[in-house]
Design an enzyme around this catalytic site. Structure first.
Site, mmCIF file in Angstrom:
data_model
loop_
_atom_site.group_PDB
_atom_site.id
_atom_site.type_symbol
_atom_site.label_atom_id
_atom_site.label_comp_id
_atom_site.label_asym_id
_atom_site.label_seq_id
_atom_site.Cartn_x
_atom_site.Cartn_y
_atom_site.Cartn_z
ATOM 1 N N ASP A 387 0.869 -1.165 0.000
ATOM 2 C CA ASP A 387 0.000 0.000 0.000
ATOM 3 C C ASP A 387 0.912 1.223 0.000
ATOM 4 O OD1 ASP A 387 -2.557 1.428 0.382
ATOM 5 O OD2 ASP A 387 -1.631 1.987 2.283
ATOM 6 N N THR A 537 -2.506 1.842 -4.756
ATOM 7 C CA THR A 537 -2.802 3.162 -4.205
ATOM 8 C C THR A 537 -4.150 3.677 -4.700
ATOM 9 O OG1 THR A 537 -2.040 5.459 -4.064
ATOM 10 C CG2 THR A 537 -1.536 4.290 -6.104
#
Length: 699
Positions: A387, A537
């Site tokens: 992430d 993202t």
């Protein structure tokens, strides 16, 4: 099932019903302290007493061995002397009986424990070997049967077995020494600060949530808390692996067990007892070491089969040599040697020792393993999904580019911009001011600061007007910018603002989520391990492409909503291979669960991240390849130990049975005991060699 600790627990007639005893011995030292209990007074002391017991039995048995050897007819014949007197045989019988019952007691009691569990193991083999030799020798000494006494072989065998077990247990306890040091980090007492400001020394167990405690220079932090007064730097190396002192100011967290530096500070207690970070770490380590692995089960099954094979081969050896016309004494000696040399010590310790060492290494480096099986699968990973925000980046705005539009250099531009923004609370302003602070620039004070709604800010410095405005302001003001650089930065998804002095554009500043400097090394290390990095993202594609290009990540997914992360991880998994997901453990929980290995990074003192298999205390992505490297190294050590243990027995058992009879070399029970003990010590040393590899972050 191979069982080592039976010989120690056998004093009380106890055996474990669940864990293999090798594993129990290697892990019980990691028991967390109970609230108020002095760290280091826990489970480890019992095992130290067991080591002392074996040492004592060894030295006493060794002291009784020389007279038995000197008085044995075979030794006298070998060295060509004659020492006989009335009662010689009785003296040898009595001394040998003392060695058998006292020195051999751990093996005999362990044998009883294995019979109760109906799981014959190495204690069964040792007890049968020494008992057969003793009973036969007693029968010969009392004239009940013709033959040769085995007393000198019996006592040397017991002495060597005691020495081997003593050294082995010291190695096992050494595997969890790092965890013992963790437990001992907690002090006994704390300095309580009452409402009036007076201080008094109290037991750590007396501290409650909300209490305030004074941490003097050089003292250990007794519990977790928040700094409310004072400033200092704290050594957290034993807890998180962070080698540098960590500055602490009011509002910062302090971890129980860390060591205060030169300043005094007062903390407000936020966690005590089992809720503290250190207690949770120790509990996680204990659970991890107790977790069965497929490799461990394989070793246990192999050790169980080896026990049955040894019993069968031992009895078969006796029968074959008798059938070939050998004496009963010779056949008995062969059987005893087979049973001694085939004790599955090395197999029983092969995996638990490596588990204990690797888990303690990881805990000392801030790599906390919650699921042992998932950690072992990490060696098979094909991809690691990151992430972006908060993992590869710091999750805050920072200055990424400065584009001069006039004669001013970067230092002057940043000084003026920070001065103009110093009184603003906007994230852009904070990013600019933080960059000036990082570069140690002296920022002057401005006057007449005011916000321009929707456009930026304006302030006066030394009689000149400074403005920081958006690109839209320049368009509306009709001020064209010839440089293409600001446009390129905007296309990368960065936020671009302009610094104006007296209405003239002085520079463009681009701000973006700051990429962690460690992220580049982490990506490079993963590629070196043959693992492909993937970025996930919710940012726009331009932002994702820019960050990926900066880090060298070829594969990324942009504009992914939080509830879509798990499906993206599933998509990558379905594409083939094993996948790890790295996130903050909160918003990324579904994706962490979906992955083959869920890694929560930057959890700090929150070690109980339920959705993660591995919790990384630091916000340092270099710990990701570190945990993968440790997983691979751990597996290699397990395989090496298993290969050695099984290969040793494949060669040693036939030799013990007498296959080398015609070559002039014949293995005696004592020599067999030496080889068996050496094989176990080699396995223990090989497990300890895991400590020699770098387990922390790449440097």
């Amino acid at each position: 099932m191979a069982q080592h600790a039976c010989h120690a627990h056998g004093h009380a007639g106890e055996v474990h019903d669940q864990e293999p005893e090798h594993q129990a011995l290697a892990t019980e030292a990691a028991q967390p302290p109970t609230p108020g209990e002095h760290a280091g007074h826990g489970g480890h002391g019992g095992h130290a007493a067991m080591v002392d017991d074996f040492r004592r039995r060894f030295w006493i048995s060794l002291a009784l061995t020389p007279p038995i050897l000197v008085l044995s007819p075979m030794i006298q014949h070998f060295f060509g002397y004659d020492l006989d007197f009335a009662g010689r045989g009785l003296v040898v019988l009595i001394l040998s009986s003392v060695v058998y019952f006292y020195g051999g007691w751990p093996f005999l009691s362990g044998f009883v424990g294995e019979l109760r569990k109906r799981q014959p193991g190495m204690m069964t083999l040792i007890a049968l070997a020494i008992s057969v030799a003793y009973v036969y020798s007693v029968a010969v000494a009392l004239g009940l049967t013709a033959g040769t006494e085995f007393f000198w072989e019996l006592v040397t065998l017991i002495v060597i077995m005691l020495l081997g077990h003593w050294l082995e247990m010291r190695s096992v306890l050494g595997a969890s020494r790092a965890l013992e040091e963790l437990v001992r980090l907690l002090p006994d007492t704390a300095i309580l600060v009452d409402a009036s400001g007076a201080t008094r020394e109290v037991p750590v167990s007396a501290l409650k949530l909300g209490d305030r405690t004074l941490i003097r220079p050089g003292a250990k932090v007794p519990v977790d808390g928040i700094v409310v007064e004072g400033e200092s730097s704290v050594n957290e190396a034993m807890l998180t692996g962070e080698s540098r002192p960590v500055p602490k100011t009011p509002g910062d967290r302090a971890i129980g067990g860390s060591i205060n530096g030169a300043g005094a500070m007062t903390i407000e207690v936020t966690a005590t007892g089992d809720a503290t970070y250190l207690a949770q770490v120790i509990e996680l380590v204990r659970q991890s070491q107790a977790t069965r692995s497929r490799t461990q089960d394989l070793a246990n099954r192999a050790a169980a089969w080896l026990t049955y094979i040894a019993l069968t081969v031992g009895i078969g050896t006796l029968m074959v040599w008798l059938a070939l016309g050998a004496s009963f004494a010779f056949a008995i000696e062969r059987m005893v040697t087979v049973m001694v040399i085939s004790c599955p010590h090395a197999l029983g310790l092969a995996v638990p020792l490596v588990v204990a060492v690797s888990t303690s290494i990881s805990a000392r480096n801030g790599l906390l393993i919650r699921d042992r099986a998932a950690f072992e699968r990490a060696r098979l990973l094909d991809a690691v999904v990151f992430d972006k925000t908060g993992t590869l980046t710091e999750g805050r705005f920072g200055v990424s580019d400065i584009v001069p539009l006039g004669a001013a250099d970067d230092g002057e531009i940043l000084t003026l911009a920070a001065a103009a923004e110093a009184q603003s609370e906007h994230p852009i302003a904070q990013g600019i001011v933080e960059e000036a602070r990082r570069r140690k620039l002296t920022v002057p004070r401005v006057s007449r600061f005011r916000n321009l709604t929707g456009e930026g800010i304006v302030a006066d410095l030394d009689g000149r007007e400074l403005r920081i405005v958006s690109p839209g302001y320049l368009v509306r003001a009709g001020k064209a910018i010839e440089s293409e650089a600001p446009k390129r930065l905007q296309d990368q998804g960065k936020t671009v603002v302009f610094l104006l002095r007296d209405g003239e554009p002085l520079a463009a500043l681009a701000l973006a989520d700051v990429v962690r400097p460690e992220s580049r090394q982490a990506v490079a290390d993963l590629k070196a391990l043959g693992v492909r990095p993937v970025m996930l993202t919710g940012d726009a594609r331009g932002v994702a492409a820019a960050v990926s290009a900066e880090l060298g990540i070829e594969e990324f997914f942009a504009e992914v909503l939080p509830d879509q992360k798990a499906s993206k991880v599933r998509e990558i998994r379905e594409g083939g291979g094993s996948v790890a997901m790295v996130g903050d453990g909160v918003n990324d929980a579904p994706a962490l669960v979906e992955a083959d290995l869920g890694i929560a990074i930057g959890a700090g003192t929150d070690v109980a991240v339920e959705s993660a298999d591995v919790v990384l205390v630091r916000s340092d992505p270099r710990d990701i390849p570190a945990i993968l490297g440790l997983s691979r190294a751990t597996y290699r050590k397990m395989v090496q130990n298993l290969i050695w243990a099984t290969g040793y027995n494949a060669i040693a058992i036939p030799m013990a049975a007498g296959i080398t009879f015609g070559t002039g070399f014949l293995m005696t029970p004592a020599i067999g005991a030496i080889f068996m003990s050496l094989s176990t010590i080699i396995v223990a040393i090989n497990a300890q060699l895991l400590r020699l590899r770098p387990a922390g972050r790449s440097k």
